[in-house]
Enzyme design. Structure first.
Site, PDB file in Angstrom:
ATOM      1  N   GLY A   8       0.731  -1.236   0.055  1.00  0.00           N
ATOM      2  CA  GLY A   8      -0.033   0.042   0.038  1.00  0.00           C
ATOM      3  C   GLY A   8       0.858   1.334  -0.098  1.00  0.00           C
ATOM      4  N   ILE A  12       0.494   2.029  -7.229  1.00  0.00           N
ATOM      5  CA  ILE A  12      -0.918   1.563  -7.456  1.00  0.00           C
ATOM      6  C   ILE A  12      -1.520   1.298  -6.120  1.00  0.00           C
ATOM      7  CG2 ILE A  12      -2.653   0.332  -8.680  1.00  0.00           C
ATOM      8  CD1 ILE A  12      -0.611  -0.456 -10.813  1.00  0.00           C
ATOM      9  N   THR A 124      -0.343  -8.539 -14.505  1.00  0.00           N
ATOM     10  CA  THR A 124       0.093  -7.483 -15.637  1.00  0.00           C
ATOM     11  C   THR A 124      -0.147  -8.087 -16.916  1.00  0.00           C
ATOM     12  OG1 THR A 124       1.962  -6.435 -16.417  1.00  0.00           O
ATOM     13  CG2 THR A 124       2.381  -8.438 -14.938  1.00  0.00           C
ATOM     14  N   ASP A 125      -0.212  -7.321 -18.130  1.00  0.00           N
ATOM     15  CA  ASP A 125      -0.369  -7.611 -19.247  1.00  0.00           C
ATOM     16  C   ASP A 125       1.037  -8.413 -19.799  1.00  0.00           C
ATOM     17  OD1 ASP A 125       1.468  -5.287 -19.404  1.00  0.00           O
ATOM     18  OD2 ASP A 125       0.078  -4.319 -20.863  1.00  0.00           O
ATOM     19  N   GLU A 126       2.025  -8.060 -18.904  1.00  0.00           N
ATOM     20  CA  GLU A 126       3.627  -8.528 -19.135  1.00  0.00           C
ATOM     21  C   GLU A 126       3.541 -10.254 -19.405  1.00  0.00           C
ATOM     22  OE1 GLU A 126       6.971  -6.966 -18.469  1.00  0.00           O
ATOM     23  OE2 GLU A 126       6.315  -5.010 -18.330  1.00  0.00           O
ATOM     24  N   TYR A 148      10.876 -10.507 -14.224  1.00  0.00           N
ATOM     25  CA  TYR A 148       9.760  -9.874 -13.571  1.00  0.00           C
ATOM     26  C   TYR A 148       8.609 -10.515 -14.028  1.00  0.00           C
ATOM     27  CZ  TYR A 148       6.010  -6.465 -13.291  1.00  0.00           C
ATOM     28  OH  TYR A 148       4.397  -6.344 -13.174  1.00  0.00           O
ATOM     29  N   LYS A 152       5.701 -12.587 -12.198  1.00  0.00           N
ATOM     30  CA  LYS A 152       4.094 -12.505 -12.038  1.00  0.00           C
ATOM     31  C   LYS A 152       3.427 -13.554 -12.619  1.00  0.00           C
ATOM     32  CE  LYS A 152       2.316  -9.466 -10.726  1.00  0.00           C
ATOM     33  NZ  LYS A 152       1.828  -8.787  -9.400  1.00  0.00           N
ATOM     34  N   ASN A 178       0.302   1.365 -16.160  1.00  0.00           N
ATOM     35  CA  ASN A 178      -0.459   2.550 -15.540  1.00  0.00           C
ATOM     36  C   ASN A 178       0.741   3.677 -15.168  1.00  0.00           C
ATOM     37  OD1 ASN A 178      -2.622   1.832 -12.896  1.00  0.00           O
ATOM     38  ND2 ASN A 178      -2.130   0.407 -14.326  1.00  0.00           N
ATOM     39  N   LYS A 187      10.724   4.599 -13.348  1.00  0.00           N
ATOM     40  CA  LYS A 187       9.824   4.216 -14.423  1.00  0.00           C
ATOM     41  C   LYS A 187       9.729   5.242 -15.261  1.00  0.00           C
ATOM     42  CE  LYS A 187       8.553   0.039 -12.801  1.00  0.00           C
ATOM     43  NZ  LYS A 187       7.213  -0.116 -12.058  1.00  0.00           N
ATOM     44  N   PRO A 203      16.518   9.282 -21.013  1.00  0.00           N
ATOM     45  CA  PRO A 203      17.073   8.190 -21.781  1.00  0.00           C
ATOM     46  C   PRO A 203      15.800   7.445 -22.404  1.00  0.00           C
ATOM     47  CG  PRO A 203      16.731   7.685 -19.482  1.00  0.00           C
ATOM     48  CD  PRO A 203      16.412   9.073 -19.720  1.00  0.00           C
ATOM     49  N   ASN A 247       6.844   5.042 -27.278  1.00  0.00           N
ATOM     50  CA  ASN A 247       7.558   5.774 -26.325  1.00  0.00           C
ATOM     51  C   ASN A 247       8.086   7.248 -26.445  1.00  0.00           C
ATOM     52  OD1 ASN A 247       7.140   3.578 -24.654  1.00  0.00           O
ATOM     53  ND2 ASN A 247       9.237   2.439 -25.165  1.00  0.00           N
ATOM     54  N   HIS A 274      13.599  -6.650 -25.199  1.00  0.00           N
ATOM     55  CA  HIS A 274      12.366  -5.476 -24.918  1.00  0.00           C
ATOM     56  C   HIS A 274      11.209  -6.001 -25.856  1.00  0.00           C
ATOM     57  CE1 HIS A 274      11.677  -1.022 -24.963  1.00  0.00           C
ATOM     58  NE2 HIS A 274      11.008  -1.351 -24.374  1.00  0.00           N
TER      59      HIS A 274
HETATM   60  O1  DAU Z   1       2.644  -3.385 -18.693  1.00  0.00           O
HETATM   61  C1  DAU Z   1       2.470  -3.416 -17.286  1.00  0.00           C
HETATM   62  C2  DAU Z   1       3.905  -3.194 -16.819  1.00  0.00           C
HETATM   63  O2  DAU Z   1       4.299  -1.807 -17.015  1.00  0.00           O
HETATM   64  C3  DAU Z   1       4.046  -3.444 -15.338  1.00  0.00           C
HETATM   65  O3  DAU Z   1       3.761  -4.726 -14.988  1.00  0.00           O
HETATM   66  C4  DAU Z   1       5.368  -3.214 -14.977  1.00  0.00           C
HETATM   67  O4  DAU Z   1       5.345  -3.274 -13.373  1.00  0.00           O
HETATM   68  C5  DAU Z   1       5.564  -1.623 -15.056  1.00  0.00           C
HETATM   69  O5  DAU Z   1       7.036  -1.371 -14.738  1.00  0.00           O
HETATM   70  C6  DAU Z   1       5.541  -1.506 -16.539  1.00  0.00           C
HETATM   71  O6  DAU Z   1       6.396  -2.133 -17.337  1.00  0.00           O
HETATM   72  P1  DAU Z   1       7.221  -1.421 -18.625  1.00  0.00           P
HETATM   73  O7  DAU Z   1       8.690  -2.072 -18.743  1.00  0.00           O
HETATM   74  O8  DAU Z   1       6.312  -1.122 -19.785  1.00  0.00           O
HETATM   75  O9  DAU Z   1       7.691   0.055 -18.012  1.00  0.00           O
HETATM   76  P2  DAU Z   1       8.575   1.092 -17.845  1.00  0.00           P
HETATM   77  O10 DAU Z   1       8.202   2.412 -17.229  1.00  0.00           O
HETATM   78  O11 DAU Z   1      10.130   0.341 -17.348  1.00  0.00           O
HETATM   79  O12 DAU Z   1       8.987   1.231 -19.426  1.00  0.00           O
HETATM   80  C7  DAU Z   1       8.179   1.829 -20.377  1.00  0.00           C
HETATM   81  C8  DAU Z   1       8.684   1.712 -21.672  1.00  0.00           C
HETATM   82  O13 DAU Z   1       9.575   2.816 -21.656  1.00  0.00           O
HETATM   83  C9  DAU Z   1       9.022   0.458 -22.061  1.00  0.00           C
HETATM   84  O14 DAU Z   1       9.112   0.118 -23.561  1.00  0.00           O
HETATM   85  C10 DAU Z   1      10.795   0.850 -21.757  1.00  0.00           C
HETATM   86  C11 DAU Z   1      10.813   2.376 -22.077  1.00  0.00           C
HETATM   87  N1  DAU Z   1      12.005   3.061 -21.189  1.00  0.00           N
HETATM   88  C12 DAU Z   1      11.875   2.851 -19.897  1.00  0.00           C
HETATM   89  C13 DAU Z   1      12.678   3.716 -19.179  1.00  0.00           C
HETATM   90  C14 DAU Z   1      12.796   3.299 -17.729  1.00  0.00           C
HETATM   91  C15 DAU Z   1      12.936   3.980 -21.816  1.00  0.00           C
HETATM   92  O15 DAU Z   1      12.693   4.018 -22.958  1.00  0.00           O
HETATM   93  N2  DAU Z   1      13.652   4.597 -21.243  1.00  0.00           N
HETATM   94  C16 DAU Z   1      13.793   4.245 -19.755  1.00  0.00           C
HETATM   95  O16 DAU Z   1      14.505   5.000 -19.036  1.00  0.00           O
END
Ligand code: DAU
Length: 334
Positions: A8, A12, A124-126, A148, A152, A178, A187, A203, A247, A274
């Site tokens: 909590g 989320i 998660t969708d992952e 990860y 899950k 989210n 994130k 980045p 992105n 990725h």
């Molecule tokens: O899809 C649901 C999932 O979304 C959750 O289950 C995860 O807990 C949550 O972290 C999230 O996973 P992602 O890997 O999609 O989220 P993230 O924010 O790490 O990355 C979002 C997208 O952005 C992904 O395509 C990777 C890219 N990214 C991420 C970071 C941190 C970048 O291009 N640069 C970055 O520095």
């Protein structure tokens, strides 16, 4: 009604407690959190203003007293998890412990105490991996592509086995990405917003053409509330607002909202394996009446505003030794 919320003080989880305590002052919400790096103590401070919220610092994967704590709870919403893909690629062990063993402890307690009427298992969708075209249905094959996601998927399978063997009243809910207030700046969206505010480089992995489907966190809370009331036990539900974005396009929107130059975007090496795109079909929850209230642009404006107004919250994290070390190691060129 007494509700236990695990995790909590995370992103989320804290949004859910904020939402439910405000909307239902008659509910009694007990917050179980280990307070890892992902839980900002300032978030807990914010939650403490609710008289119907109480907090227990606990590692659910370790604690044997979990049954006593959950004893009088009719509803359990289980968010507690290690969630950052990149960290799981560096070291997966915590993910296996928290996400799998942690879930095991919760559902084992549910099986024993027999008073829980609804267990909402946050997933998660992952778990399905990437999909080029179309969307995954709730019974699609699990095909996780990083540690990860595998942790899950394992937890989900364990819950499914407990539904079948012990008839625990579980509902599994899989969300798309989210975004919103109180998300850790490791994130993508909060990292981009906070770096842009600080005029630091942002980045972007690879070419930035990967797609994510974004759901504002308050809509997630509304979906969970709906499932507590109307979700059928034993069922899996998907939740999305059908807002896919590349992105690179998300970054451009953030920079435009903050009036910053796109030159802040820097391409960095891509994430291993990725996933290019996630997508879920959500007819099941939509049939129960779920409709997201916020579109992406509206949610993003609110999110940017929140990070602008709550710099103390995220600078606390970004200035920590833990984050500094993590950031330097992850983005050595920035
Ligand atoms: O899809 C649901 C999932 O979304 C959750 O289950 C995860 O807990 C949550 O972290 C999230 O996973 P992602 O890997 O999609 O989220 P993230 O924010 O790490 O990355 C979002 C997208 O952005 C992904 O395509 C990777 C890219 N990214 C991420 C970071 C941190 C970048 O291009 N640069 C970055 O520095």
């Amino acid at each position: 009604m007494k509700i236990a919320v695990t995790g909590g003080c995370g992103f989320i989880g804290s949004n859910f407690i904020n939402y439910i305590c405000r909307k239902h002052p008659e509910y009694n919400v007990i917050n179980l959190d280990k307070m890892t790096y992902a839980a900002n103590p300032l978030t807990l401070q914010m939650l403490r203003k609710y008289k119907n919220h109480s907090f227990v610092k606990i590692d659910i994967a370790e604690a044997m007293e979990i049954e006593q704590i959950l004893e009088n709870c009719e509803v359990i919403v289980h968010f507690a998890a290690e969630t950052h893909v990149d960290r799981s690629l560096q070291n997966a062990e915590n993910f296996l412990t928290t996400d799998i063993i942690g879930t095991y402890r919760i559902i084992e307690a549910i099986r024993k105490i027999k008073v829980v009427k609804k267990y909402i298992h946050i997933s998660t969708d992952e778990v399905y991996g990437s999909i080029e075209k179309g969307s995954f249905a709730e019974d699609a094959r699990l095909n996780p592509t990083n540690p990860y996601a595998a942790s899950k998927a394992s937890a989900d399978l364990l819950v499914l086995s407990y539904i079948r063997c012990y008839k625990i009243p579980a509902v599994i809910v899989r969300f798309v990405n989210n975004f919103g207030p109180f998300q850790h700046p490791e994130k993508f969206i909060p990292l981009a917003i906070t770096n842009a505010i600080e005029n630091k480089k942002i980045p972007l992995y690879g070419n930035g053409f990967q797609m994510r489907d974004w759901l504002f966190v308050e809509d997630t809370c509304r979906a969970i509330e709906l499932l507590i009331d109307r979700g059928e036990t034993g069922e899996i539900y998907h939740v999305s607002a059908h807002q896919e974005k590349r992105n690179i396009d998300v970054l451009k929107k953030i920079l435009a909202l903050l009036g910053k130059d796109e030159k802040l975007i820097v391409s960095v090496p891509d994430r291993i394996a990725h996933d290019v795109r996630y997508s879920l079909s959500c007819e099941k929850i939509e049939k129960l009446g779920f409709q997201p209230a916020r579109n992406f642009d509206d949610g993003l404006v609110r999110t940017v505003k929140w990070y602008k107004e709550n710099q103390y919250w995220w600078t606390f994290i970004k200035n920590s030794d833990e984050f500094q070390k993590y950031y330097k190691n992850k983005y050595p060129s920035l």
